[in-house]
Design an enzyme around this catalytic site. Structure first.
Site, PDB file in Angstrom:
ATOM      1  CE1 TYR A   1      10.067 -12.810   7.348  1.00  0.00           C
ATOM      2  CE2 TYR A   1      12.205 -13.264   6.381  1.00  0.00           C
ATOM      3  CZ  TYR A   1      10.848 -13.492   6.438  1.00  0.00           C
ATOM      4  OH  TYR A   1      10.275 -14.402   5.571  1.00  0.00           O
TER       5      TYR A   1
ATOM      6  CB  SER B   1      12.445 -17.722   5.511  1.00  0.00           C
ATOM      7  OG  SER B   1      13.377 -16.977   4.753  1.00  0.00           O
TER       8      SER B   1
END
Length: 233
Positions: free
Chosen positions: A150, A138
């Site tokens: 996250y 990501s």
């Protein structure tokens, strides 16, 4: 063993994983997909209607025995493994200072341990074919965000990709980290709406994975960051 390449995609029943599986099937691969949701896997199999080239395998990407079993089942069914795509992952969408720790263990295990388990389970088969590991990371693994656990898991995936590459490149195995920005997927469902601005589609991200997979022998593309135009961070 035939020469037709074989890919295994974790978290392949929906979203980005399903788009990657569809694209690899379209490119001529035989594909195995894993996922926790058996109904989603059945729906995906019915949608693509490729019973001879698709294998669906219910399982938890953070469970070593289940990941090992998925790799073994793929090689048993198709005779080889050329590409292992660690896509399974999710976010709790909270922060370390104000969030609920109840969901953090599962997120960290799925996002960080899961890719490592897939690498460990698949590396012998990938050495045999001089194949490729693809880790779906990501942009959050490069750009810090306030309190974002996250994002910290995706920083770990960024490091895992390079650490793995430095070991397995001597064995002829390629490693590619594909790090998307904002993508229109069920990832945003818990927010109640999509973020503002232009978003990538899962299919566009799958194109990047397919591009990395089809690099000629001897070429190792290592890091691909894919943002929609207009995303500043």
């Amino acid at each position: 063993m035939t020469d037709t390449p074989v890919a295994l995609v974790t978290g392949g029943g929906s979203g980005i994983g399903a788009a990657i599986a569809r694209r690899l099937l379209a490119d001529g691969h035989r594909v195995a997909v894993t996922g926790r949701g058996e109904e989603r896997l059945r729906a995906f199999a019915a949608e693509v209607a490729e019973p001879d080239r698709l294998l669906t395998l219910p399982g938890n990407a953070a469970d070593h025995a289940q990941v090992r079993a998925a790799v073994d089942a793929t090689v048993h069914r198709f005779g080889r493994l050329d590409v292992a795509v660690a896509n399974a992952g999710f976010a709790t969408h909270d922060t370390v200072a104000e969030g609920d720790p109840a969901g953090w263990t599962e997120m960290v295990l799925t996002n960080v341990l899961g890719p490592a388990l897939l690498i460990r389970a698949s590396i012998d088969a990938l050495r045999a074919t001089r194949g490729r590991i693809v880790l779906v990371g990501s942009v959050a693994g490069f750009v810090p965000a306030p309190g974002n656990l996250y994002g910290a898991t995706k920083w770990a995936v960024t490091g895992l990709a390079e650490n793995t590459r430095r070991q397995v490149t001597e064995w002829g195995v390629g490693v590619t980290l594909v790090a998307p920005g904002r993508v229109e997927t069920p990832f945003w469902d818990s927010y109640g709406s999509l973020p503002p601005g232009h978003l990538l589609t899962a299919e566009q991200l799958a194109d990047s994975v397919a591009w990395a997979v089809r690099q000629p022998e001897g070429v190792d593309v290592n890091t691909v960051v894919v943002r929609p135009v207009g995303q500043p961070n």
